[in-house]
Write a protein that holds these residues in place. Structure first.
Motif, PDB file in Angstrom:
ATOM      1  N   GLU A 184       0.812  -1.211   0.000  1.00 31.80           N
ATOM      2  CA  GLU A 184       0.000   0.000   0.000  1.00 31.80           C
ATOM      3  C   GLU A 184       0.843   1.258   0.000  1.00 31.80           C
ATOM      4  OE1 GLU A 184      -2.934  -0.657   3.069  1.00 31.80           O
ATOM      5  OE2 GLU A 184      -3.614  -2.468   2.056  1.00 31.80           O
ATOM      6  N   SER A 185       1.986   1.178  -0.661  1.00 32.73           N
ATOM      7  CA  SER A 185       2.897   2.329  -0.694  1.00 32.73           C
ATOM      8  C   SER A 185       3.394   2.596  -2.104  1.00 32.73           C
ATOM      9  CB  SER A 185       4.090   2.067   0.244  1.00 32.73           C
ATOM     10  OG  SER A 185       3.650   1.760   1.554  1.00 32.73           O
ATOM     11  N   ALA A 186       2.548   2.311  -3.094  1.00 28.23           N
ATOM     12  CA  ALA A 186       2.979   2.414  -4.493  1.00 28.23           C
ATOM     13  C   ALA A 186       3.519   3.807  -4.815  1.00 28.23           C
ATOM     14  CB  ALA A 186       1.814   2.062  -5.414  1.00 28.23           C
ATOM     15  N   LYS A 187       2.863   4.816  -4.267  1.00 27.25           N
ATOM     16  CA  LYS A 187       3.262   6.196  -4.578  1.00 27.25           C
ATOM     17  C   LYS A 187       4.699   6.455  -4.108  1.00 27.25           C
ATOM     18  CE  LYS A 187       1.662  10.923  -3.771  1.00 27.25           C
ATOM     19  NZ  LYS A 187       0.675  11.739  -3.041  1.00 27.25           N
ATOM     20  N   PRO A 240      12.363   7.912  -7.185  1.00 23.22           N
ATOM     21  CA  PRO A 240      13.654   7.308  -7.552  1.00 23.22           C
ATOM     22  C   PRO A 240      14.499   7.017  -6.310  1.00 23.22           C
ATOM     23  CG  PRO A 240      13.561   9.643  -8.180  1.00 23.22           C
ATOM     24  CD  PRO A 240      12.203   9.285  -7.697  1.00 23.22           C
ATOM     25  N   GLY A 241      15.166   5.879  -6.321  1.00 20.53           N
ATOM     26  CA  GLY A 241      16.089   5.523  -5.244  1.00 20.53           C
ATOM     27  C   GLY A 241      15.434   5.124  -3.938  1.00 20.53           C
ATOM     28  N   MET A 242      14.146   4.872  -4.002  1.00 22.26           N
ATOM     29  CA  MET A 242      13.444   4.520  -2.764  1.00 22.26           C
ATOM     30  C   MET A 242      13.934   3.162  -2.240  1.00 22.26           C
ATOM     31  SD  MET A 242      11.377   5.395  -0.466  1.00 22.26           S
ATOM     32  CE  MET A 242      10.925   6.970  -1.241  1.00 22.26           C
ATOM     33  N   ASP A 243      13.984   3.013  -0.909  1.00 27.12           N
ATOM     34  CA  ASP A 243      14.308   1.696  -0.345  1.00 27.12           C
ATOM     35  C   ASP A 243      13.330   1.365   0.784  1.00 27.12           C
ATOM     36  OD1 ASP A 243      15.241   2.761   2.213  1.00 27.12           O
ATOM     37  OD2 ASP A 243      16.944   3.507   1.028  1.00 27.12           O
ATOM     38  N   MET A 244      13.374   0.113   1.207  1.00 32.45           N
ATOM     39  CA  MET A 244      12.383  -0.399   2.160  1.00 32.45           C
ATOM     40  C   MET A 244      12.380   0.379   3.479  1.00 32.45           C
ATOM     41  SD  MET A 244       9.937  -2.512   2.614  1.00 32.45           S
ATOM     42  CE  MET A 244       9.955  -3.962   1.552  1.00 32.45           C
ATOM     43  N   ALA A 245      13.558   0.659   4.001  1.00 36.56           N
ATOM     44  CA  ALA A 245      13.621   1.358   5.293  1.00 36.56           C
ATOM     45  C   ALA A 245      12.958   2.734   5.195  1.00 36.56           C
ATOM     46  CB  ALA A 245      15.078   1.494   5.754  1.00 36.56           C
ATOM     47  N   THR A 246      13.192   3.408   4.113  1.00 35.11           N
ATOM     48  CA  THR A 246      12.605   4.747   3.945  1.00 35.11           C
ATOM     49  C   THR A 246      11.084   4.665   3.800  1.00 35.11           C
ATOM     50  OG1 THR A 246      14.635   5.313   2.784  1.00 35.11           O
ATOM     51  CG2 THR A 246      12.824   6.904   2.640  1.00 35.11           C
ATOM     52  N   VAL A 247      10.622   3.661   3.058  1.00 33.91           N
ATOM     53  CA  VAL A 247       9.177   3.492   2.918  1.00 33.91           C
ATOM     54  C   VAL A 247       8.540   3.251   4.288  1.00 33.91           C
ATOM     55  CG1 VAL A 247       7.355   1.938   2.061  1.00 33.91           C
ATOM     56  CG2 VAL A 247       9.190   2.672   0.527  1.00 33.91           C
ATOM     57  N   GLU A 285      -5.986  13.137   5.575  1.00 29.24           N
ATOM     58  CA  GLU A 285      -5.147  13.967   4.723  1.00 29.24           C
ATOM     59  C   GLU A 285      -3.680  13.900   5.118  1.00 29.24           C
ATOM     60  OE1 GLU A 285      -7.014  17.803   4.302  1.00 29.24           O
ATOM     61  OE2 GLU A 285      -8.864  16.874   3.508  1.00 29.24           O
ATOM     62  N   SER A 286      -3.414  13.269   6.272  1.00 29.86           N
ATOM     63  CA  SER A 286      -2.007  13.007   6.593  1.00 29.86           C
ATOM     64  C   SER A 286      -1.506  11.771   5.850  1.00 29.86           C
ATOM     65  CB  SER A 286      -1.832  12.843   8.106  1.00 29.86           C
ATOM     66  OG  SER A 286      -2.420  11.650   8.530  1.00 29.86           O
ATOM     67  N   MET A 287      -2.430  11.048   5.194  1.00 30.05           N
ATOM     68  CA  MET A 287      -2.068   9.844   4.433  1.00 30.05           C
ATOM     69  C   MET A 287      -1.741  10.246   2.996  1.00 30.05           C
ATOM     70  SD  MET A 287      -2.379   7.050   6.273  1.00 30.05           S
ATOM     71  CE  MET A 287      -1.993   7.691   7.900  1.00 30.05           C
ATOM     72  N   SER A 288      -0.643  10.948   2.807  1.00 37.73           N
ATOM     73  CA  SER A 288      -0.383  11.469   1.470  1.00 37.73           C
ATOM     74  C   SER A 288      -0.030  10.367   0.478  1.00 37.73           C
ATOM     75  CB  SER A 288       0.707  12.527   1.523  1.00 37.73           C
ATOM     76  OG  SER A 288       1.878  11.955   2.049  1.00 37.73           O
ATOM     77  N   ALA A 289       0.402   9.200   1.001  1.00 31.82           N
ATOM     78  CA  ALA A 289       0.709   8.102   0.085  1.00 31.82           C
ATOM     79  C   ALA A 289      -0.533   7.536  -0.596  1.00 31.82           C
ATOM     80  CB  ALA A 289       1.430   6.970   0.841  1.00 31.82           C
ATOM     81  N   GLN A 290      -1.701   7.807  -0.066  1.00 28.39           N
ATOM     82  CA  GLN A 290      -2.916   7.195  -0.624  1.00 28.39           C
ATOM     83  C   GLN A 290      -4.005   8.229  -0.859  1.00 28.39           C
ATOM     84  OE1 GLN A 290      -2.713   4.264   2.657  1.00 28.39           O
ATOM     85  NE2 GLN A 290      -3.202   2.695   1.133  1.00 28.39           N
ATOM     86  N   GLU A 291      -3.590   9.363  -1.444  1.00 25.90           N
ATOM     87  CA  GLU A 291      -4.506  10.473  -1.644  1.00 25.90           C
ATOM     88  C   GLU A 291      -5.747  10.080  -2.462  1.00 25.90           C
ATOM     89  OE1 GLU A 291      -2.421  13.963  -2.941  1.00 25.90           O
ATOM     90  OE2 GLU A 291      -4.280  15.016  -3.438  1.00 25.90           O
ATOM     91  N   HIS A 292      -5.562   9.082  -3.350  1.00 29.58           N
ATOM     92  CA  HIS A 292      -6.692   8.676  -4.194  1.00 29.58           C
ATOM     93  C   HIS A 292      -7.851   8.092  -3.381  1.00 29.58           C
ATOM     94  CE1 HIS A 292      -4.240   5.137  -3.512  1.00 29.58           C
ATOM     95  NE2 HIS A 292      -5.252   4.388  -3.836  1.00 29.58           N
ATOM     96  N   LEU A 293      -7.595   7.773  -2.122  1.00 27.28           N
ATOM     97  CA  LEU A 293      -8.662   7.191  -1.317  1.00 27.28           C
ATOM     98  C   LEU A 293      -9.466   8.217  -0.523  1.00 27.28           C
ATOM     99  CD1 LEU A 293      -6.805   4.015   0.031  1.00 27.28           C
ATOM    100  CD2 LEU A 293      -8.586   4.108  -1.723  1.00 27.28           C
TER     101      LEU A 293
END
Lengths: 235, 235, 235, 235, 235, 235
Positions: free
Chosen positions: F48-51, F56-63, F186-194
């Motif tokens: 649930e973190s597609a965005k 670029p350069g994203m890694d698991m710890a940062t997500v 609205e603090s859930m910016s990763a899933q704004e479409h919801l």
């Protein structure tokens, strides 16, 4: 004399349903000496006689007569001594309270050990669940007032079981009487296209009966129960 | 000699379940000369021994020992000659494949005529549906490879049947062995609060058994089937 | 080149399931030029090879080899270009996460237009619902992280549909490829007793397909959906 | 004055159903000062008066009178100020639109806070689900045209809950009024055999209520909802 | 000319149901050149015209006329060439056999490719499931006697889907005709409070349609099937 | 001090589920002074973190860090004082017994008045029903051995309720805290479409809550119960 033989009751919406769906059970119990009563609520004169209607100059009275004759012949082959036709009409079937009370009186008179009728639902045919509703309601009325036949009700297999939410809970071995059932089929000349269909149904239920037991069963009929089985065995 | 007597298998999640839920069936068949095998997957040592744990200085080994002793005594009263304890733990129960294969081997060895276990669902107790799952999986494995016991499985009544989506399909008359079942109850001193509860369950099912038949039945146990019944009778 | 042809994925618990249950769909789409991928989680080496095990001196490796050979031959007859065997074992089947991820990778690689697998429940066979569970879980994992195949899943018909709570929602006309399916059947010499059974299944579903449409359909396969159909037509 | 007290409505197929099935709720709310209205669609004159009919020379008018008297006495004991008998007949019950509109008018007049009636299904008794159907239909009609009572409907426990697909969703603590309910029972001399049965029902539901809460509850009644609960609490 | 265009039939309990629930399907098929027939069993004159009844001096004839006018306007906007009003009454709706036969005759005359009607259950509104029952029964009668339209039936979404046991099996993309459906909504001035509600329904089903496919779909309508789909594709 | 405030527990499969599905209930009870504990089994880092992964350069710890931060912020906005992240992984989620015992210990420590978790089924997401299974199993374990919190469990609304066999049994009025829930969204910016999707869900449930009561309710959340409600009122 009737009072001394055990009885069973089959309530069939149209004049042929009892053959396809419960011919094996009827033949099996007739062979055991039971007195089987068949009630055909209608002749299936509108919904299940297309072949007859294709004949030139056909009329309703002739269709009914032909269907009655076929059904009587099938009942005789199966060994059912009693068959009656209530002629309530089909497609749509409508049953008034007089018919209901007539059925309730029949329950009280013959006190059947079990009753066979249709599935509780059938999106292809509203006459079928109505027949079962009436079979159940007549049973309930027959019980009122201190009369208590407490007859178990078994629902025979509809044409498309999954669509009718019907589930086989009893697989009855009819191998010994299969040839009789097949012969009764063949008196249903108006619906010859169903002969092979219901032969395959019996074979499939036979394979399943074998899988659910240690027996070799070639032909079977499936039944669903409405009430819990009361038993002194777990089998 | 065992090979010549008929057998049945009861798979109980905790050491007392078989008493409350199927003590009548066990006593009934033991009385008929059958060889009844009871498998207790756990002692119910964590989830169903509160009364013991309230004793000062109680420890796990003592709880298990006490529950085993009670269960052995109950099995003896019921007439079940074989009881074994697999000690897989409870709350949560976890069953590994070695236990599963042990059960499958038991199926092949004793070839039971029927198996009794818990309901398929139970939101109050996850050990119960796991026990049934294992009972079913062991049965399936035992059938593989040409072995085919085809044992019917009956599910005994859970504590809150409607919440467990359990439905009585067989009401077994246990009136003749009720006193034995009640005596077996009373060996369950850790759960005395359940004695009256399960006596009332048996009475209610008895009234229902009478209503669903022409018999006078005082005490009954309810069972649900997993597979269709294969029969040559409609009863 | 693969990327340019449309693909479908069939996930079969044992090496023969895909033939009996979805051979028609496979042949139909192969004929249309699709690239069909079949995954056999096991060879059915323990649970569905009784005939082989009855041969003297039989061992596991030989059974697996024989079942693989039969399945490869059936796949070839059906026109499925890809078949793989994950050899996870049967009766009981156990699937670890490595296998799950392998399947998820396959979803991402071939991006199937649809997936076929077993019914959600099967009290006779726990390997079947596990295969479907894995098929669904791999699909879900393949979608995570922005990949979205959104593949519809169709469940093929189990051996005893009503007991498995399976309901036909799509009746697929396989008349044009029936001879191919039947020929693929016949490469399953280990399970010859099923040939007639599954021929009758196809005929019964064919009659039902005709009844539910204005078409003349001789042979059909039934499928249940997991997800709603997204369409721009009501048909 | 009536307008100022809160009201509830109980729609009972036969003259005694309200006592066995909802006597606790009635007594509880009567004690809180509510105005409880009971509607008996029939006297249960045919189906539930076997003991009276066994008296020599009994006739229908006398049976009805006896049942009405018992029911009035029970209502009085429970504290329900209003009881009316619509005398629509039982076994089978038939309800015409005039009766339906009379009930709809009653809804509009008393604007009940809740309605109690039977389970949605009952294979043992078709009068029961009909009573609920009518209770619901009258409620819907009363809402039409801008009137909106939006009364929640609670279904009381049938005699054999699992067979009626009834599930307890609310367990109502009736311990404080149990003695009143029991006393109302005992005015039902025509059905003395049910006294112990329904006492055990109340005890079992009491144990279950305790298990589903942190409360000590001795007697409870179970209810199923038709509509979602609208709340500002999760409890 | 009518005979040469494909037809569909919409059976609506009240005069506005077809707009909220199937306006998208109607507009979509009208745009494709189909001849859409709408049957309004009633005007919704009692149950769904509260706003009109609040006007001073309102009477039944005027309410019916107003609702008919709105419905005709909506049908015209949607492009449905045929709308008829059977005026059977609402809250409660009662349909006699003459109306049933009239509908059966309509089936035979227009031979629709599909039929749209209400959900099978609705605890808030008994007119809705009755309309579907009649739609199904007329279809069955129309098939009797050798006539076989075999029309598939699709059930449109009720107001509170979960309470009505309705499940979307087809999500129909109506994005291209959304503006037409919205415009038809707005001719329903008696029920303005529903405009936003049903716009949100369409948006939610649109999101779900996108999730269940690889398509971008903004607005959708959900439909449940009664019969299995007969197909030569798995899609 | 904690011990003196009432507590509730929310068990969320991924770090954002608790916001969309139960943000209203959390805000409502926080406002009433309750101590709300949120457990996020995973961060939703894969599924649930597609965005985030598109950067670029994203890694698991940062997500994970980003999702945790968002969830902490949302919890703070809602007024939930306690949020913990068990980091068990997602897509697929796997929960070992150590985590289970940690949750059981939490139950015993905080003794929640109620628990919120996911629907029992979800064909789109197997992490969700696993979270509920764990929530239930931990509750059962916490009760064993004499501890008896007897916490009621409420299941919040899944994304596609009908496909998940979820049914709203409680409609909770969240109008008073809607602005807080929306702000937490609205603090859930990763899933704004919801955002709009779940705003519409709240509005639809609000309309339904109004229809099922006499109240004007603008925003509501739906919950399903697992256990019967124990009450001294019928409301």
């Amino acid at each position: 004399m009737n009072q001394q033989r055990k009885t069973a009751l089959v309530i069939s919406a149209h004049s042929a349903d009892f053959v396809w769906r419960s011919g094996g059970a009827i033949a099996l119990y007739a062979k055991r000496g039971w007195d089987i009563h068949i009630v055909c609520l209608s002749f299936g004169e509108r919904g299940e006689s297309a072949k007859l209607w294709r004949q030139p100059g056909m009329d309703m009275a002739t269709v009914k007569q032909a269907r009655e004759q076929e059904a009587r012949q099938a009942a005789e082959i199966l060994g059912a001594g009693n068959i009656r036709f209530l002629d309530v009409g089909d497609y749509p079937m409508r049953v008034n309270d007089a018919v209901l009370f007539e059925l309730a009186a029949l329950y009280r008179e013959i006190r059947p050990e079990f009753v066979l009728s249709h599935s509780l639902k059938d999106p292809y045919n509203f006459d079928h669940p109505l027949a079962t509703h009436i079979a159940q309601e007549a049973r309930i009325i027959a019980q009122a007032h201190g009369h208590q036949p407490d007859t178990p009700v078994f629902l025979f297999e509809p044409h498309q079981p999954e669509q009718c939410e019907w589930k086989p809970q009893v697989l009855l071995d009819i191998s010994d009487v299969w040839e009789i059932k097949r012969q009764a089929f063949e008196s249903m000349s108006a619906q010859e296209h169903l002969w092979e269909y219901y032969t395959r149904v019996a074979l499939q239920r036979g394979v399943q009966a074998s899988r659910n037991s240690n027996l070799k069963i070639k032909y079977a009929e499936g039944y669903q129960r409405i009430f819990p089985q009361v038993a002194n065995e777990l089998a």
